[in-house]
Design an enzyme around this catalytic site. Structure first.
Site, PDB file in Angstrom:
ATOM      1  N   LYS A 117       2.251   0.416  12.473  1.00 25.91           N
ATOM      2  CA  LYS A 117       3.608   0.389  11.902  1.00 25.91           C
ATOM      3  C   LYS A 117       4.596   1.045  12.861  1.00 25.91           C
ATOM      4  O   LYS A 117       5.688   0.519  13.100  1.00 25.91           O
ATOM      5  CB  LYS A 117       3.624   1.114  10.545  1.00 25.91           C
ATOM      6  CG  LYS A 117       2.924   0.335   9.430  1.00 25.91           C
ATOM      7  CD  LYS A 117       2.672   1.164   8.183  1.00 25.91           C
ATOM      8  CE  LYS A 117       1.854   0.364   7.158  1.00 25.91           C
ATOM      9  NZ  LYS A 117       1.457   1.146   5.990  1.00 25.91           N
ATOM     10  N   GLN A 164       1.960   7.022   3.807  1.00 26.37           N
ATOM     11  CA  GLN A 164       0.747   6.203   3.824  1.00 26.37           C
ATOM     12  C   GLN A 164      -0.206   6.627   2.706  1.00 26.37           C
ATOM     13  O   GLN A 164      -0.480   7.814   2.516  1.00 26.37           O
ATOM     14  CB  GLN A 164       0.060   6.340   5.206  1.00 26.37           C
ATOM     15  CG  GLN A 164      -1.139   5.434   5.398  1.00 26.37           C
ATOM     16  CD  GLN A 164      -0.797   3.945   5.413  1.00 26.37           C
ATOM     17  OE1 GLN A 164       0.319   3.548   5.768  1.00 26.37           O
ATOM     18  NE2 GLN A 164      -1.742   3.112   5.018  1.00 26.37           N
ATOM     19  N   ASP A 212       8.652   0.807   0.909  1.00 27.01           N
ATOM     20  CA  ASP A 212       7.426   0.284   0.291  1.00 27.01           C
ATOM     21  C   ASP A 212       7.726  -0.416  -1.034  1.00 27.01           C
ATOM     22  O   ASP A 212       6.891  -1.172  -1.546  1.00 27.01           O
ATOM     23  CB  ASP A 212       6.470   1.453  -0.020  1.00 27.01           C
ATOM     24  CG  ASP A 212       5.325   1.567   0.984  1.00 27.01           C
ATOM     25  OD1 ASP A 212       4.922   0.529   1.533  1.00 27.01           O
ATOM     26  OD2 ASP A 212       4.855   2.697   1.193  1.00 27.01           O
TER      27      ASP A 212
HETATM   28  N1  GUN Z   1      -2.008   1.911   2.074  1.00 26.80           N
HETATM   29  C1  GUN Z   1      -2.476   0.640   1.983  1.00 26.80           C
HETATM   30  N2  GUN Z   1      -1.456  -0.233   1.807  1.00 26.80           N
HETATM   31  C2  GUN Z   1      -0.321   0.498   1.793  1.00 26.80           C
HETATM   32  C3  GUN Z   1       1.047   0.153   1.649  1.00 26.80           C
HETATM   33  O1  GUN Z   1       1.433  -1.007   1.510  1.00 26.80           O
HETATM   34  N3  GUN Z   1       1.921   1.190   1.695  1.00 26.80           N
HETATM   35  C4  GUN Z   1       1.507   2.481   1.848  1.00 26.80           C
HETATM   36  N4  GUN Z   1       2.448   3.422   1.857  1.00 26.80           N
HETATM   37  N5  GUN Z   1       0.249   2.821   1.975  1.00 26.80           N
HETATM   38  C5  GUN Z   1      -0.667   1.833   1.963  1.00 26.80           C
END
Ligand code: GUN
Length: 302
Positions: free
Chosen positions: A56, A100, A123
């Site tokens: 990311k 995350q 998100d």
């Molecule tokens: N962990 C797995 N998928 C995601 C997501 O889409 N967002 C976040 N913040 N953590 C994750």
């Protein structure tokens, strides 16, 4: 029935087209000294989370964003994590905040998510953004990245208006299944959400013009579950051992038996290279939207 014309949807190519648009728009903001900023917060050293966060941050760099990473130790207190988020909420150079998941057990995940400013919640997990999506308000707020990306793939096949189409979503998670169902409903399709307690899932799936599989069970959806000509969107990413190979060898498969399904579907996403690349592209798109809104600029569409 074998379908000679099944289209394998390249999420990779479509994600690139989204990212090209994000980059172009970011360049146009730069003329006025505006730079989208994404802050990613990771707690602990879970290897999979580390890989996701690194990709990311790298993508944010490539898009020309300011990319900030906060790495906190596994035993960080909830209070300290909330303090970090609070400082990011007030930081004008940060437009998007992503914590995350999963978080360690001693931290209240819900409380952490709700502490993120809804205007920076790229998100789309904050109640405010969940509520906007649930009421069909898509021009403000944020849609979670995976269903947002899956929806772009569906609309590249069927157009914006899904009137008259039956959609079945397999899975009812807050991150994928529920927001996916809301997006499909807002686009006028008739939506059924099936889950582990749903009887006769196969028969339901066979009625779907659009089938979205987000259950996390490797190759659960078999060819004979698919209506001939249907669009199949496979959200699953499952790592499985390869039976014939040397021990330790693994490969990625989706929730759909691709080799069987490609013989019946009209269009299908592969794993890898389908929904996966779209998820990260939509995170960049959401961050850009946040920056545009913060500066009163128009938000691009994809
Ligand atoms: N962990 C797995 N998928 C995601 C997501 O889409 N967002 C976040 N913040 N953590 C994750």
């Amino acid at each position: 029935m074998r379908r000679i014309g099944c289209r394998v949807i390249s999420g990779k190519e479509i994600a690139e087209s989204v990212l090209d648009r994000v980059k172009a728009h970011t360049c146009s903001l730069a003329v006025d000294g505006i730079r989208p900023g994404l802050a990613v917060v990771i707690v602990g050293s879970d290897p999979a989370s580390q890989v996701y966060v690194a990709s990311k941050a790298k993508k944010a760099d490539e898009c020309g964003f300011l990319s900030i990473k906060h790495e906190l130790s596994e035993d960080v207190s909830e209070a300290k994590l909330l303090e970090v988020i609070e400082s990011l909420n007030f930081d004008l150079s940060v437009h998007g905040i992503l914590v995350q998941l999963p978080l360690p057990g001693h931290i209240n995940t819900g409380k952490v998510i709700q502490s993120i400013s809804p205007e920076k919640d790229v998100d789309g997990f904050h109640f405010m953004n969940v509520g906007r999506l649930g009421t069909g308000v898509l021009d403000s707020g944020f849609v979670p990245c995976t269903p947002a990306g899956a929806m772009i793939l569906i609309q590249r096949i069927h157009g914006q208006d899904l009137s008259g189409l039956q959609a079945v979503v397999l899975g009812r998670s807050n991150i994928v299944g529920k927001p996916m169902a809301n997006l499909l409903l807002t686009a006028n399709s008739t939506v059924t959400v099936a889950h582990s307690k749903t009887p006769n899932v196969e028969a339901l799936c066979r009625q779907a013009d659009i089938l979205v599989a987000a259950v996390g069970h490797p190759e659960m959806v078999r060819a004979d579950w698919i209506k001939p000509g249907a669009t199949v969107i496979d959200v699953g990413i499952n790592r499985i051992g390869v039976r014939e190979a040397i021990s330790g060898t693994t490969r990625l498969v989706g929730d759909v038996d691709f080799d069987g399904a490609v013989e019946r579907a009209g269009a299908i996403t592969p794993v890898p290279g389908g929904v996966g690349p779209m998820t990260i592209a939509m995170l960049m798109a959401n961050t850009l939207s946040a920056a545009c809104r913060a500066h009163g600029r128009s938000v691009p569409s994809y």
